[in-house]
Design an enzyme around this catalytic site. Structure first.
Site, PDB file in Angstrom:
ATOM      1  N   MET A 252       0.849  -1.193   0.000  1.00 42.13           N
ATOM      2  CA  MET A 252       0.000   0.000   0.000  1.00 42.13           C
ATOM      3  C   MET A 252       0.886   1.245   0.000  1.00 42.13           C
ATOM      4  O   MET A 252       0.457   2.330   0.403  1.00 42.13           O
ATOM      5  CB  MET A 252      -0.929   0.001   1.209  1.00 42.13           C
ATOM      6  CG  MET A 252      -1.850  -1.236   1.227  1.00 42.13           C
ATOM      7  SD  MET A 252      -3.536  -0.878   1.768  1.00 42.13           S
ATOM      8  CE  MET A 252      -3.211  -0.285   3.417  1.00 42.13           C
TER       9      MET A 252
ATOM     10  N   HIS B 290       9.033   1.131   3.381  1.00 46.02           N
ATOM     11  CA  HIS B 290      10.104   1.217   4.387  1.00 46.02           C
ATOM     12  C   HIS B 290      10.991  -0.022   4.264  1.00 46.02           C
ATOM     13  O   HIS B 290      10.786  -0.853   3.358  1.00 46.02           O
ATOM     14  CB  HIS B 290       9.503   1.382   5.782  1.00 46.02           C
ATOM     15  CG  HIS B 290       8.461   0.346   6.132  1.00 46.02           C
ATOM     16  ND1 HIS B 290       8.734  -1.004   6.188  1.00 46.02           N
ATOM     17  CD2 HIS B 290       7.131   0.468   6.407  1.00 46.02           C
ATOM     18  CE1 HIS B 290       7.637  -1.666   6.519  1.00 46.02           C
ATOM     19  NE2 HIS B 290       6.641  -0.793   6.632  1.00 46.02           N
ATOM     20  N   GLU B 291      11.956  -0.150   5.187  1.00 46.32           N
ATOM     21  CA  GLU B 291      12.912  -1.267   5.118  1.00 46.32           C
ATOM     22  C   GLU B 291      12.230  -2.631   5.082  1.00 46.32           C
ATOM     23  O   GLU B 291      12.774  -3.591   4.532  1.00 46.32           O
ATOM     24  CB  GLU B 291      13.867  -1.217   6.317  1.00 46.32           C
ATOM     25  CG  GLU B 291      14.919  -0.116   6.239  1.00 46.32           C
ATOM     26  CD  GLU B 291      15.911  -0.341   5.101  1.00 46.32           C
ATOM     27  OE1 GLU B 291      16.176  -1.501   4.742  1.00 46.32           O
ATOM     28  OE2 GLU B 291      16.409   0.665   4.565  1.00 46.32           O
TER      29      GLU B 291
ATOM     30  N   HIS C 210       9.420  -3.401   3.500  1.00 46.21           N
ATOM     31  CA  HIS C 210       9.095  -3.668   2.098  1.00 46.21           C
ATOM     32  C   HIS C 210      10.349  -3.993   1.292  1.00 46.21           C
ATOM     33  O   HIS C 210      10.342  -4.877   0.433  1.00 46.21           O
ATOM     34  CB  HIS C 210       8.407  -2.453   1.464  1.00 46.21           C
ATOM     35  CG  HIS C 210       7.116  -2.059   2.121  1.00 46.21           C
ATOM     36  ND1 HIS C 210       7.003  -0.976   2.950  1.00 46.21           N
ATOM     37  CD2 HIS C 210       5.878  -2.631   2.071  1.00 46.21           C
ATOM     38  CE1 HIS C 210       5.751  -0.870   3.371  1.00 46.21           C
ATOM     39  NE2 HIS C 210       5.042  -1.856   2.861  1.00 46.21           N
TER      40      HIS C 210
ATOM     41  N   GLN D  12     -10.506  -2.400   2.222  1.00 48.38           N
ATOM     42  CA  GLN D  12     -10.080  -2.980   3.494  1.00 48.38           C
ATOM     43  C   GLN D  12     -10.147  -1.980   4.649  1.00 48.38           C
ATOM     44  O   GLN D  12      -9.807  -2.318   5.778  1.00 48.38           O
ATOM     45  CB  GLN D  12      -8.693  -3.608   3.379  1.00 48.38           C
ATOM     46  CG  GLN D  12      -7.538  -2.647   3.243  1.00 48.38           C
ATOM     47  CD  GLN D  12      -6.261  -3.370   2.844  1.00 48.38           C
ATOM     48  OE1 GLN D  12      -6.152  -3.930   1.745  1.00 48.38           O
ATOM     49  NE2 GLN D  12      -5.296  -3.411   3.740  1.00 48.38           N
TER      50      GLN D  12
ATOM     51  N   LYS E  50       5.725 -11.171   7.831  1.00 43.63           N
ATOM     52  CA  LYS E  50       5.160 -11.904   8.966  1.00 43.63           C
ATOM     53  C   LYS E  50       4.504 -10.965   9.967  1.00 43.63           C
ATOM     54  O   LYS E  50       3.734 -11.411  10.812  1.00 43.63           O
ATOM     55  CB  LYS E  50       6.264 -12.701   9.675  1.00 43.63           C
ATOM     56  CG  LYS E  50       6.726 -13.924   8.910  1.00 43.63           C
ATOM     57  CD  LYS E  50       7.732 -14.706   9.754  1.00 43.63           C
ATOM     58  CE  LYS E  50       8.229 -15.938   9.028  1.00 43.63           C
ATOM     59  NZ  LYS E  50       9.283 -16.633   9.803  1.00 43.63           N
TER      60      LYS E  50
ATOM     61  N   LEU F 230       8.713  -2.263  12.020  1.00 45.32           N
ATOM     62  CA  LEU F 230       8.471  -1.232  11.007  1.00 45.32           C
ATOM     63  C   LEU F 230       7.031  -1.329  10.501  1.00 45.32           C
ATOM     64  O   LEU F 230       6.500  -2.412  10.273  1.00 45.32           O
ATOM     65  CB  LEU F 230       9.441  -1.399   9.845  1.00 45.32           C
ATOM     66  CG  LEU F 230      10.913  -1.113  10.161  1.00 45.32           C
ATOM     67  CD1 LEU F 230      11.739  -1.172   8.881  1.00 45.32           C
ATOM     68  CD2 LEU F 230      11.095   0.237  10.839  1.00 45.32           C
ATOM     69  N   SER F 231       6.410  -0.169  10.343  1.00 45.73           N
ATOM     70  CA  SER F 231       5.047  -0.074   9.814  1.00 45.73           C
ATOM     71  C   SER F 231       4.863   1.303   9.221  1.00 45.73           C
ATOM     72  O   SER F 231       5.392   2.290   9.756  1.00 45.73           O
ATOM     73  CB  SER F 231       4.033  -0.287  10.935  1.00 45.73           C
ATOM     74  OG  SER F 231       2.754   0.177  10.512  1.00 45.73           O
ATOM     75  N   SER F 232       4.108   1.359   8.128  1.00 48.73           N
ATOM     76  CA  SER F 232       3.840   2.672   7.528  1.00 48.73           C
ATOM     77  C   SER F 232       3.103   3.577   8.505  1.00 48.73           C
ATOM     78  O   SER F 232       3.155   4.790   8.401  1.00 48.73           O
ATOM     79  CB  SER F 232       3.002   2.507   6.262  1.00 48.73           C
ATOM     80  OG  SER F 232       3.647   1.628   5.374  1.00 48.73           O
TER      81      SER F 232
END
Lengths: 273, 273
Positions: A27, A31-32, A34, A58, A145, A181-183
């Protein structure tokens, strides 16, 4: 790197490739995490396709679709530098029309955990991933994961619908402070970020209990909840890899999952044991 | 002719073929209608696969799954004589497991006409056809026009989910008395069969009104209902090819559909104008 927005153009393009294709649906706001998926795909496939599509179906009406982070130009650059061959960048009306056939998550596994607080979420995820897999027709598709339930349901979909693709699960990337890590991490204020660290440290706590021989899931969950008491915890669960509840941790077949809200931001994390 | 019951065996088999594949999914009890689909597939493809699977998920609890006609040995013979290359003959537990991802028919087009009286029917049809198309991976799949709404929804699914297959619509076959061929016709007593002829003759009536220049759908429907008054009519509809209601018949873009019950047997018929 070729950028394609029309699904039919992409489908025609890959049909004539005759190469193994690795596909990473995203989406955006890359970041790292991805990038590690792209690297993994690059290693094992002759051709790599990334899609960037903030999937409206979603998100429920009261969720953060409009303010979901977008940084299209940076994302393109990141893909190019990571050796992506085709970036698929469709608009919503390239993907959706009116009165559509859609995918329906399984009655049990689609409506627990994240699906419990977001009951339409996984229908939207499965529908868009189904479409994207049909458009790109990849040999392998890569998922992190960190979104363990999403990964589990996509793997189920591929197996149950006999889709011709291999799903590859890639380890979660973490910042130096341990936060997965998360957007969505960019939403966190400095203070919230500090609070959020209770999530990965609760997982470390569980991990060290288990390494001391404690297997009882009730006991481990209680300690984790105690550790997370300053956050709004949606769930702490210890499940087997098929997402069934278990009384004892079984090494090689367990996942510990946490979802909590810090300020206005939902954060997910988990460890696979 | 090879007979395969395991979906994975079939999937592996067709993967290595490198031939155009024509596929005809059926629920068995094969008749001339099915044979015409097989012939059509035979004409335009190098390899022909037929599946026979009485799909439980498209029957509701009070419907006729258990007494749906089965004549496995005759069906095998018919396939062999029609030049089928592979007959796919799975069991229910080869196709379905527990707690499944499924297909959901469109909110409007899935719940009118046959979907109105059978609200779960098309979810089951779309789910099994999705699975079968993924297993067989055909170049073209063949469906009869008699099940016009099914054909419409399968075409929508393929388009909306970007599935890599061409859907081919084949004309309805009729007995010498005009009744559209259907596996369910064997349920009809002699008297019921006579009554049932009101269905095709009502369509002929509509057709002759239209050839006289009458285009008003309300007028045509009234005449048809009058003609069908001895049957329990579920619906008489005149729609465009996208299944929208229309006030006037438009040649080249209309379908007239009838569903009626004769005794205990539901019968469908339609003409494409």
């Amino acid at each position: 790197m070729k950028i394609i927005s029309n699904p039919h153009e992409l489908n025609d393009y890959v049909k004539n490739l005759n190469k193994t294709i690795g596909f990473i649906p995203t989406m955006g706001a890359l970041h790292e995490g991805h990038i590690s998926l792209i690297k993994e795909a690059r290693k094992n496939n002759e051709f790599v396709v990334v899609s960037i599509f903030v999937n409206p179906t979603q998100f429920s009406k009261d969720e953060d679709l409009d303010k979901y982070p977008r940084k299209d130009e940076a994302d393109k650059k990141i893909c190019e530098l990571s050796g992506v061959d085709v970036l698929f960048f469709p608009n919503a009306n390239d993907i959706y029309t009116k009165d559509e056939v859609s995918l329906q998550a399984p009655n049990v596994r689609g409506y627990v955990l994240e699906g419990y607080t977001r009951p339409t979420h996984f229908n939207g995820v499965l529908t868009v991933v189904n479409k994207l897999l049909n458009i790109v027709n990849p040999t392998r598709a890569y998922f992190g994961k960190k979104d363990a339930q999403q990964l589990n349901l996509i793997s189920l979909m591929v197996k149950q619908l006999f889709m011709n693709v291999e799903i590859v699960a890639v380890d979660t990337k973490r910042d130096s402070d341990g936060l997965a890590l998360s957007s969505r991490n960019i939403y966190l204020s400095k203070d919230e970020r500090k609070q959020a660290l209770a999530i990965p440290t609760s997982l470390n706590l569980a991990s060290s209990m288990i390494s001391k021989g404690i297997k009882d899931t009730k006991e481990i969950k209680e300690k984790m909840l105690e550790h997370l008491k300053l956050l709004e915890v949606f769930y702490v669960e210890i499940l087997d890899r098929e997402f069934n509840q278990v009384k004892e941790v079984e090494l090689g077949n367990s996942i510990i999952l946490v979802e909590a809200r810090v300020g206005e931001t939902r954060l997910l994390d988990n460890i696979w044991l």
